[in-house]
Design an enzyme around this catalytic site. Structure first.
Site, mmCIF file in Angstrom:
data_model
loop_
_atom_site.group_PDB
_atom_site.id
_atom_site.type_symbol
_atom_site.label_atom_id
_atom_site.label_comp_id
_atom_site.label_asym_id
_atom_site.label_seq_id
_atom_site.Cartn_x
_atom_site.Cartn_y
_atom_site.Cartn_z
ATOM 1 N N ASP A 1 0.226 92.452 -20.439
ATOM 2 C CA ASP A 1 0.842 91.396 -20.018
ATOM 3 C C ASP A 1 2.443 91.518 -19.895
ATOM 4 O O ASP A 1 2.679 92.395 -20.838
ATOM 5 C CB ASP A 1 0.631 90.007 -20.836
ATOM 6 C CG ASP A 1 1.096 88.765 -20.178
ATOM 7 O OD1 ASP A 1 1.012 88.501 -18.933
ATOM 8 O OD2 ASP A 1 1.548 87.826 -21.088
ATOM 9 N N GLU B 1 -2.546 92.000 -14.635
ATOM 10 C CA GLU B 1 -2.365 90.883 -13.725
ATOM 11 C C GLU B 1 -2.036 91.520 -12.148
ATOM 12 O O GLU B 1 -1.319 92.406 -12.064
ATOM 13 C CB GLU B 1 -1.306 89.715 -13.926
ATOM 14 C CG GLU B 1 0.083 90.490 -14.172
ATOM 15 C CD GLU B 1 1.088 89.328 -14.524
ATOM 16 O OE1 GLU B 1 1.280 88.564 -13.681
ATOM 17 O OE2 GLU B 1 1.653 89.532 -15.461
ATOM 18 N N ASP C 1 2.330 86.533 -26.067
ATOM 19 C CA ASP C 1 2.302 87.418 -25.038
ATOM 20 C C ASP C 1 0.870 88.359 -25.494
ATOM 21 O O ASP C 1 0.183 88.599 -24.404
ATOM 22 C CB ASP C 1 3.573 88.593 -24.973
ATOM 23 C CG ASP C 1 4.687 87.804 -24.629
ATOM 24 O OD1 ASP C 1 4.388 86.930 -23.924
ATOM 25 O OD2 ASP C 1 5.536 87.777 -24.890
#
Ligand SMILES: [Zn+2]
Length: 479
Positions: free
Chosen positions: A231, A328, A431
């Site tokens: 992330d 992502e 995170d």
């Protein structure tokens, strides 16, 4: 992927290359030969550019007035390699591996620009124009294909030196008495490491450098059975699901950023506009302005190099250590966080910059670019390896969902850095929590996907189990 080396000297052996017909005093033409390596190098650069531009002239652009496609230049040149050799005397003796090389390069140039314009348009930025012809006074260069040793062969001379030999042949018609037809151009280069297998060499004559273009090699690795979710962090550049962080060298970048800012300020103070607009001033700036501009450019390049180096090292480490990497899908997350575009009333083609984005400036753009580069580099590195998988997932709600009990609520996130679950009380770095969620989502998505596929992209699907019902989701990621 390439290796750049410095050219030390160039020597010519064999025949004197035939450089084409040349005008002589009495108005006629005579064949022109040269034994001067500098002249021969210039001739090769010119010939390569000529062929490149001939191919470029076949491209078409959209004409708004005519509402149709028109050639990019004045006229199109449809001649084949063989025809131009006969009709243009200065191309007659050019080695085939040099004459054919613009084919692919012109093609890649064109489609790369096409793709770049598409993405920039999508982002609402100025797309720029399509590439046109190579200028006569631009950088002198040419490319020669290696083609399994057909030309541009490399030979190691000693520990730090080697040479690239480019061979050519004069047409039989222009063979000089007592000379062979063939000529050889020996380009001696300084090398600091082993030259890897290459597909072509690019000679940049202005910089006196030679670039070996090679296919990228896969990262050497063993199957580890480990998985990781990545992330983008708030405080750290990357947060991994195993609780560790990967950081850009912030200190060095900050130093460069500071220097750029102070240079820009001093530059602004020095400008003596005397009634001119900034655009007019830039056309004819002072010597100091130019010098400072150059210095700023060097600093920007330095920062870029630091980021690129970090990206290469980080991605290689990730690909080596983990079998499955989940992160992502930036395209999807950009869509969800898209800022409203404002059109410039004077120029509808350009968009005004988003105020907030502009304020955060260099640092922000650096961070954004570093993540884009990471995913791009991971993509090609996993595609080369046979034992890696990269899963790109839609990151919606990963930062609000609890990685333990899958309870999803805005209130879970106490601050930028802290995460505490409202339902089960689990608390950890926000995170890392998001990275674990990304890993879980990636793993779930991976089940039931084709085995041969190395890079898997999740489509834009919202998780159905949002809110309290999320606790129904119980599948855990095996470790
Ligand atoms: Zn929880």
């Amino acid at each position: 992927m390439s290796q750049k080396v410095v050219i030390e000297r160039v020597r010519l052996r064999g025949a004197a290359p035939y450089l084409g017909m040349c005008k002589i005093d009495d108005g006629g033409y005579a064949p022109f030969y040269s034994e001067n390596p500098d002249v021969v190098m210039d001739w090769l650069c010119d010939a390569w550019r000529c062929r490149y531009n001939q191919l470029r002239s076949r491209r078409q652009k959209w004409d708004r007035e005519k509402e149709g496609l028109v050639p990019v230049g004045r006229d199109t040149d449809m001649r084949t390699d063989r025809q131009v050799r006969e009709e243009c005397s200065w191309l007659a003796a050019v080695p085939a591996m040099v004459l054919q090389s613009p084919n692919r390069i012109e093609n890649t140039d064109w489609w790369a620009a096409n793709k770049r314009r598409k993405t920039l348009k999508k982002k609402g930025q100025n797309p720029g124009s399509m590439p046109r012809f190579k200028e006569k006074h631009g950088k002198r260069m040419f490319v020669c294909w290696y083609n399994n040793g057909a030309n541009a062969r490399y030979r190691q001379l000693n520990k730090h030196h080697g040479e690239v030999v480019i061979t050519g042949q004069n047409p039989g018609k222009y063979k000089l008495d007592g000379q062979p037809c063939r000529w050889e151009l020996h380009i001696r280069v300084r090398v600091s490491q082993r030259i890897r297998a290459y597909t072509s060499v690019g000679v940049h004559w202005d910089d006196r450098t030679l670039v070996f273009i090679n296919e990228p090699l896969p990262v050497e690795r063993r199957v580890t059975g480990a998985m990781v979710g990545i992330d983008r962090g708030v405080k750290h550049t990357l947060a991994l699901s195993d609780g560790t962080f990967q950081d850009l060298p912030h200190k060095r970048l900050k130093k460069i950023d500071k220097r750029i800012r102070s240079l820009q300020k001093s530059q602004a103070r020095r400008v003596n506009m005397s009634g001119k607009t900034m655009k007019e001033y830039r056309k004819n700036p002072s010597k100091t302005y130019k010098r400072v501009q150059k210095e700023i450019g060097i600093l920007h390049r330095k920062a870029h190099n630091i980021i690129n180096d970090w990206q290469q090292k980080t991605t290689t480490r990730l690909v080596r250590d983990y079998d499955i990497i989940s992160m992502e899908n930036l395209q999807l997350s950009d869509m969800t966080k898209k800022a409203k575009k404002k059109e410039d009333p004077n120029n509808p083609k350009r968009y005004l910059p988003n105020g907030q984005a502009a304020k955060r400036g260099l640092n922000r753009s650096m961070r954004a670019a570093s993540l884009g580069g990471i995913s791009q580099k991971l993509e090609y590195k996993t595609q080369l390896s046979m034992t890696n998988r990269l899963v790109l997932i839609n990151p919606a709600y990963t930062s609000q969902t609890c990685s333990e009990c899958h309870y999803c609520a805005k209130e879970n996130r106490k601050s930028q850095a802290d995460f505490q679950c409202e339902q089960c009380g689990m608390s950890m770095n926000a995170d890392v929590n998001a990275a674990i969620n990304i890993l879980q989502r990636g793993y779930e998505h991976l089940l039931g996907v084709d085995d041969a596929q190395r890079v898997i992209t999740e489509q834009d699907t919202r998780p159905a189990n949002r809110g309290k019902s999320a606790s129904a989701r119980t599948r855990k990621t095996p470790t």
